[in-house]
Enzyme design. Sequence first.
Site, short mmCIF file in Angstrom:
data_model
loop_
_atom_site.label_atom_id
_atom_site.label_comp_id
_atom_site.label_asym_id
_atom_site.label_seq_id
_atom_site.Cartn_x
_atom_site.Cartn_y
_atom_site.Cartn_z
CE LYS A 1 -3.88 1.88 2.75
NZ LYS A 1 -4.69 1.66 3.96
CB SER B 1 -8.05 3.54 3.14
OG SER B 1 -7.18 2.94 4.08
CB SER C 1 -8.20 0.47 5.92
OG SER C 1 -8.90 1.68 5.88
N1 GLN Z 1 -12.77 3.97 7.00
C1 GLN Z 1 -12.07 4.25 8.21
C2 GLN Z 1 -11.61 5.68 8.21
O1 GLN Z 1 -11.81 6.33 7.26
C3 GLN Z 1 -10.93 3.31 8.42
C4 GLN Z 1 -9.72 3.66 7.64
C5 GLN Z 1 -8.56 2.78 7.92
O2 GLN Z 1 -8.69 1.72 8.54
N2 GLN Z 1 -7.39 3.23 7.50
O3 GLN Z 1 -11.06 6.16 9.14
#
Ligand code: GLN
Length: 507
Positions: free
Chosen positions: A62, A141, A165
């Site tokens: 990532k 994400s 994410s």
């Molecule tokens: N969707 C969650 C957020 O926007 C989790 C994101 C993540 O785990 N990096 O914070």
Amino acid sequence: MSLLLEAEKYVANQSSHIALNAFITPLRRQSGRWYDQVKEADLRGKQGNAKSRLDGRLIAIKDNICTRDIPTTCASRSLETYTSPFNATVVQQLEDAGAIVAGKTNLDEFGMGSASVHSRFGPVKSARKGQDSGPCSAGGSSGGSAVAVATDQCYSALGTDTGGSVRLPAAYTGVVGFKPSYGLLSRWGVIAYANSLDTVGIMAKGTSTVRDVFNVLNQHDPRDPTSLSPSSRFRIVSRLSSRRLATSLKTSPLRIGVPLEYNVSELAPSVRQAWYRSLEYLRQQGHIIQPVSLPTTKRALSAYYILAPAEASSNLAKYDGVRYGTRIEGRSDGPSPDSYLYSKTRGEGFGSEVKRRIMLGAFSLSAHAIDNYFIQAQRIRRLVRQDFDAAFAAEHPLAAETLGTPEHPQQAGVDVLICPTAPSPPPTVSDVANIDAQGNSLDAYVNDVFTVPASLAGLPAISVPVSGKGEVESQNGDDLAGIQIIGQYGDDELVLEVGELLEGHGL
Ligand code: GLN
């Protein structure tokens, strides 16, 4: 298939699936370095000298995890031109084990989002099609990592999981996504979103591959102050494994907890069906299904969306265009030339979702709001952890007080919890864009409702694909739902074992 053929297939797929936008920096086909590395690994393997089970495997990273030689952008304009002078510890560990970086994957800017649409490089698209026959959302994400795995563009991929994410994109794309216990994998060189929640996670098509990667990465890192020390690791293993002798998956039934609060009316029928099928299958295998209550679940999402932005607003303060981040030059005849530089750099360097989080975080940490927001959210976080501790048979292995001992465990607790990863199947990319256009970001936050509790408590959790269709097996994978297995802190091995059990039976 030989390592070389396998690698060639992944690299060819990176070109043919370019429209899915899974990679910000793909592995360049014309650069022969990966080819030579795989060839050497192939030779080592044939001579019986493989460095590890990952020797010669292509693993995607990532783009918020630092890699030497390849840019690390966080999908942000503010880091568009950044290349780290070092590898993150997790990347170095993979390379030392013989794995090859298969490129850098697309994400929501700095990891903030649930659909991988908030990227400077455009949205990630899943290979799955929605009802309008447009592409489904990859989840976020770590959507790029999930799509790269799902469409055979790499052997496995690393993501980061702050509030879901890795698990949410895994559920949406039909792959396995694992978030280990907080502190097991090094965060050194992983660009921070919310330090107290950030965890490196692993995605692959099968749990056994996830385990191979986990085994390489699961080591103390002296450079990361939140990496668990060798003595804590020893304590976890000795406390949990003595218990595990009494409840071995192979010899005695597991107690499987079904959190009642997760059975919300908004749950999509195919998701409920996949959950039901998983529990039914485990019951047939002789395991004991037991309802449990996690009463604070309802408040966990709100607490998460106070805490994560608060940490983010502090972490992102450094991207001011002076010492960190792309400088966006502006007029210097503003009221104060410096403040003009900051506001222009930060105003244009960050996307709308990141700016929203910074403002939310700055507000909840401000003197007049901190008591009612940040402090309350911290309280809820503690209650969430207490809920889990009350549900599990094993006590938290690092807890100061012992409520039970391995010889006299707490009564009636469960070994793992099983619940859906997301309340609904993936929306389409255009649905997500519409929600965004209406400025209703809360609708997007709701998708994290089942993943944030384990993040707040730092627990290990895996999402495995399960068919949500009634009696008939899925033909096209459209009704695959992610089922989540959550374990007590440090019980990562059991979580992986149950994941393998569920996934291994063609559910
Ligand atoms: N969707 C969650 C957020 O926007 C989790 C994101 C993540 O785990 N990096 O914070």
